[in-house]
Design a protein around this motif. Structure first.
Motif, mmCIF file in Angstrom:
data_model
loop_
_atom_site.group_PDB
_atom_site.id
_atom_site.type_symbol
_atom_site.label_atom_id
_atom_site.label_comp_id
_atom_site.label_asym_id
_atom_site.label_seq_id
_atom_site.Cartn_x
_atom_site.Cartn_y
_atom_site.Cartn_z
ATOM 1 N N ILE A 1 28.098 36.910 37.895
ATOM 2 C CA ILE A 1 28.596 37.685 36.766
ATOM 3 C C ILE A 1 30.116 37.730 36.756
ATOM 4 O O ILE A 1 30.731 37.774 35.685
ATOM 5 N N SER A 2 30.756 37.688 37.938
ATOM 6 C CA SER A 2 32.220 37.777 37.935
ATOM 7 C C SER A 2 32.846 36.480 37.433
ATOM 8 O O SER A 2 34.026 36.441 37.111
ATOM 9 N N VAL B 1 31.823 36.701 32.996
ATOM 10 C CA VAL B 1 32.560 37.556 32.053
ATOM 11 C C VAL B 1 33.795 36.839 31.494
ATOM 12 O O VAL B 1 33.920 36.689 30.274
ATOM 13 N N PRO B 2 34.703 36.321 32.354
ATOM 14 C CA PRO B 2 35.863 35.618 31.779
ATOM 15 C C PRO B 2 35.491 34.331 31.041
ATOM 16 O O PRO B 2 36.111 34.010 30.025
ATOM 17 N N LYS C 1 34.234 35.159 27.652
ATOM 18 C CA LYS C 1 35.351 35.533 26.791
ATOM 19 C C LYS C 1 36.056 34.282 26.264
ATOM 20 O O LYS C 1 36.360 34.176 25.067
ATOM 21 N N SER D 1 41.112 35.423 36.331
ATOM 22 C CA SER D 1 41.091 35.836 34.935
ATOM 23 C C SER D 1 40.351 37.170 34.766
ATOM 24 O O SER D 1 40.760 38.020 33.967
ATOM 25 N N ALA D 2 39.268 37.351 35.536
ATOM 26 C CA ALA D 2 38.517 38.607 35.458
ATOM 27 C C ALA D 2 39.387 39.770 35.924
ATOM 28 O O ALA D 2 39.382 40.857 35.332
ATOM 29 N N THR E 1 41.801 40.419 33.119
ATOM 30 C CA THR E 1 41.116 41.028 31.968
ATOM 31 C C THR E 1 40.752 42.477 32.250
ATOM 32 O O THR E 1 40.738 43.316 31.343
ATOM 33 N N GLU F 1 39.743 46.318 24.988
ATOM 34 C CA GLU F 1 39.742 45.787 23.635
ATOM 35 C C GLU F 1 40.147 46.881 22.661
ATOM 36 O O GLU F 1 39.818 48.056 22.853
ATOM 37 N N ASP G 1 44.144 43.327 22.538
ATOM 38 C CA ASP G 1 43.868 44.008 23.794
ATOM 39 C C ASP G 1 45.001 44.956 24.165
ATOM 40 O O ASP G 1 46.165 44.641 23.983
ATOM 41 N N TYR H 1 35.094 43.177 27.073
ATOM 42 C CA TYR H 1 35.372 42.325 28.229
ATOM 43 C C TYR H 1 36.151 43.056 29.318
ATOM 44 O O TYR H 1 35.967 42.778 30.494
ATOM 45 N N ALA I 1 33.779 45.164 31.346
ATOM 46 C CA ALA I 1 32.850 44.216 31.972
ATOM 47 C C ALA I 1 33.517 43.527 33.152
ATOM 48 O O ALA I 1 32.930 43.411 34.236
ATOM 49 N N ALA I 2 34.766 43.072 32.941
ATOM 50 C CA ALA I 2 35.491 42.391 34.016
ATOM 51 C C ALA I 2 35.747 43.339 35.180
ATOM 52 O O ALA I 2 35.696 42.936 36.344
#
Lengths: 281, 335
Positions: free
Chosen positions: A107-108, A111-112, A115, B47-48, B51, B56, B70, B278, B281-282
């Protein structure tokens, strides 16, 4: 002997129940008889009705898992050869990185990636530029499922191939190099033919892992046409809205699983054959 | 090669350019894998993290305009997990993740070790044993979740067998039990396979010596078998722990999304991402990532699970017949 029987029953009974349920008539679906009687293939017929469209899902799974496997093998074989055979600095670092990446939660990564794939413009100007080249959105595309699959398929394949390559007799390679082969030639002419059985076995393991993948395919696709088999089965809907069509789902489950079970059996024989046909006894 | 290279180097005969050539070749061969992993693993992780510091656009600003794009919120998403409106949901998901990991790995280890001991002693039926133990492993998790959902139907096989009328797949303790049962069924054989591979490396002479010294069966089990199988067992348990922490398919299909009793961190992050939130979520995904990393680190440091060694151990010195089991077992780890 009792222990052996217990293990076999433990492992096979739930699977057996899936097969039995698949072969029942829809009218006897809730019967708890241990054998389906009368036997019916109605559930299997229902799986391929046009409104279910499971044939397309199987094809999608084949494309995604197949491409992921081929890409993985091409890239992974090189790395595994280097890890198993060559002496270089940072070898343990590379090995550790590859093993560590296989442990990251899916999942990690999703997510990105979700997106980015939803709209490359989400990544700012650079993303928007890239999106103008290869398409603004990758949702409902094969590449959106194949690329993230490499995150678990590649470490798995490198891990397995490295183990296989270590078992190969390296006297042959040494001999080839003494005879004037470069390490690259020794790899192409000696190691690849010898490694073929191990590569084949790794291909099957990687393919099974990619075929069984669920969360990536679930995230990256919202059109029925592009669903893979595992996602499609979980989303089968019944004729009456609320009821879940378990008979059809079990039949589809059998269709998805039996090739894997067969492959596992063949793959074991293949390994034994591969190990006994080494160039050096 | 490593041994040979070392020997040559010691003798001082190896031409230097040959060694550099090997290093360059290694770099060329390894770089595609590292590049792909960088792209599909390392980049998303970073990136996570990035983010997770944003949220958002939602709501109106001071002038009454809709906020677009964002908004940087710093650690706001993380703070909201523990104190905001979604705090209960996050804490519950964290609890469920931990609860399922502890219970399933515990059951699977006990059953898996028992299976390995039985398989190690079995003289007849090894072929069918090996074949049947691979069946739960080969079934896709999503399909096995459906299979168990079918077994746990109100008028399904479980209730008929137990003579109960439990609504297994509804919210409550029974949903947790269903998840634990289904997960244990699928993955205990995997631990069995890994431990069996470990048992097969124990030389028979050790047992003969123990027998001569008059050690009983139980003494042999606790003084010889388990200590010597410990490296294999530790790696198996570590793989299972990390796999359990990221559990998704099984609760999602067997019970369903947005169910308090079984919602784990992966499901929570997935749900938020699906609603294009996002940022949060991230943040959830990053917390799960850190959780996994900390567990892996502690496990390797405190218990000395030798993961890299496991990758290296399948050398020529181990008898070749054992390779299939060991390789198959690693195959399950990352799936």
């Amino acid at each position: 002997m009792i222990g052996v029987a217990v293990i076999i029953v433990y492992c096979l009974v739930p699977f057996y129940w899936m097969v039995v349920s698949a072969f029942r008539r829809p009218d006897d679906q809730f019967s708890n008889l241990p054998i389906p009687w009368p036997i019916s293939i109605e559930n299997f017929v229902a799986v391929f009705k046009p409104d279910v469209g499971f044939g397309r899902s199987l094809l999608n799974s084949l494309i995604v898992a197949g491409t992921a496997t081929i890409l993985t093998l091409i890239i992974g074989t090189f790395a595994a050869y280097a890890l198993a055979r060559l002496d270089f600095r940072f070898k343990n670092v590379v090995l550790a990185v590859i093993i560590a990446t296989s442990m990251f939660p899916g999942i990690s990564l999703i997510v990105p990636l979700l997106k980015a794939f939803t709209d490359w413009g989400n990544l700012g100007p650079v993303g928007a530029f890239l999106g103008s080249i290869w398409g603004e959105s990758w949702i409902n595309t094969y590449q959106a499922m194949i690329l993230p699959s490499l995150s678990f398929a590649l470490p798995l394949a490198v891990f397995n191939l490295t183990a296989f390559f270590r078992q190969l007799p390296f006297d042959l390679e040494q001999a080839a190099m003494i005879d004037g082969c470069t390490p690259g030639q020794a790899f192409r002419k000696i190691i690849i033919p010898l490694a073929a059985p191990g590569v084949f076995t790794t291909a099957i393991i990687t393919f099974i892992a990619a075929w069984n993948e669920f969360i990536i395919a679930l995230s990256m696709v919202n059109e029925k046409e592009m669903q893979t088999a595992t996602v499609a089965i979980s989303k089968f809907t019944g004729a009456y809205g609320f009821d879940q069509p378990f008979g059809t789902q079990m039949a589809a489950g059998v269709l998805v699983t039996v090739p894997l079970v067969v492959a596992v059996l063949i793959f074991q024989r293949r390994i034994i054959a591969g190990l006994t046909t080494g160039g050096v006894k | 090669m490593a041994v040979a290279a070392g020997a040559v180097r010691k003798a001082g005969k190896r031409p230097k350019n040959r060694e550099e050539g090997a290093g360059r070749l290694a770099a060329i061969l390894v770089s595609p894998t590292m590049a792909v992993l960088g792209l599909v693993v390392l980049y998303p992780i970073i990136s996570a993290l990035y983010t997770s510091l944003y949220r958002e656009g939602e709501g109106l600003d001071a002038q009454g305009f809709v906020i677009e794009g964002d908004q940087f919120v710093g650690l706001g998403n993380y703070a909201a997990m523990f104190a905001g409106a979604g705090a209960d949901r996050f804490v519950n998901a964290l609890y469920n993740t931990t609860f399922f990991t502890v219970t399933t790995v515990l059951f699977e280890t006990f059953i898996g070790v028992a299976m390995a001991l039985v398989m190690h002693r079995a003289f007849r039926g090894r072929g069918i044993l090996r074949a049947s133990i691979l069946v739960p492993w080969a079934i896709p998790t999503a399909v096995s979740a459906l299979l168990w959902k079918w077994i746990f139907q109100p008028d399904g096989a479980a209730n008929a067998l137990l003579r109960t009328e439990i609504l297994w797949t509804t919210e409550g303790w029974q949903a947790k039990v269903a998840i634990i049962l289904a997960d244990t069924w699928k993955t205990a054989p995997f631990i069995g396979l890994l431990v069996l591979a470990g048992l097969q490396t124990i030389p028979g002479e050790v047992y003969e010596a123990a027998k001569v010294d008059g050690a009983s069966g139980w003494t042999q089990l606790f003084r010889i078998t388990l200590p010597l199988a410990k490296p294999a067992l530790l790696v198996a348990v570590l793989f299972r722990l990390l796999d359990s922490l990221r559990m998704f398919d099984l609760p999602y299909v067997l019970i369903g999304p947005r169910k308090d009793s079984v919602e784990v961190l992966s499901m929570l992050a997935f749900d938020e991402a699906n609603q294009t939130r996002y940022g949060p979520a991230a943040a959830y995904a990053t917390i799960l990532f850190l959780y996994v990393a900390v567990i892996a680190f502690l496990f390797v440091r405190l218990l000395g699970a030798d993961v890299i060694g496991a990758a290296k151990s399948q050398r020529k010195k181990t008898p070749r017949a054992k390779a299939p089991t060991a390789t198959t077992a690693t195959g399950g780890a990352a799936s």
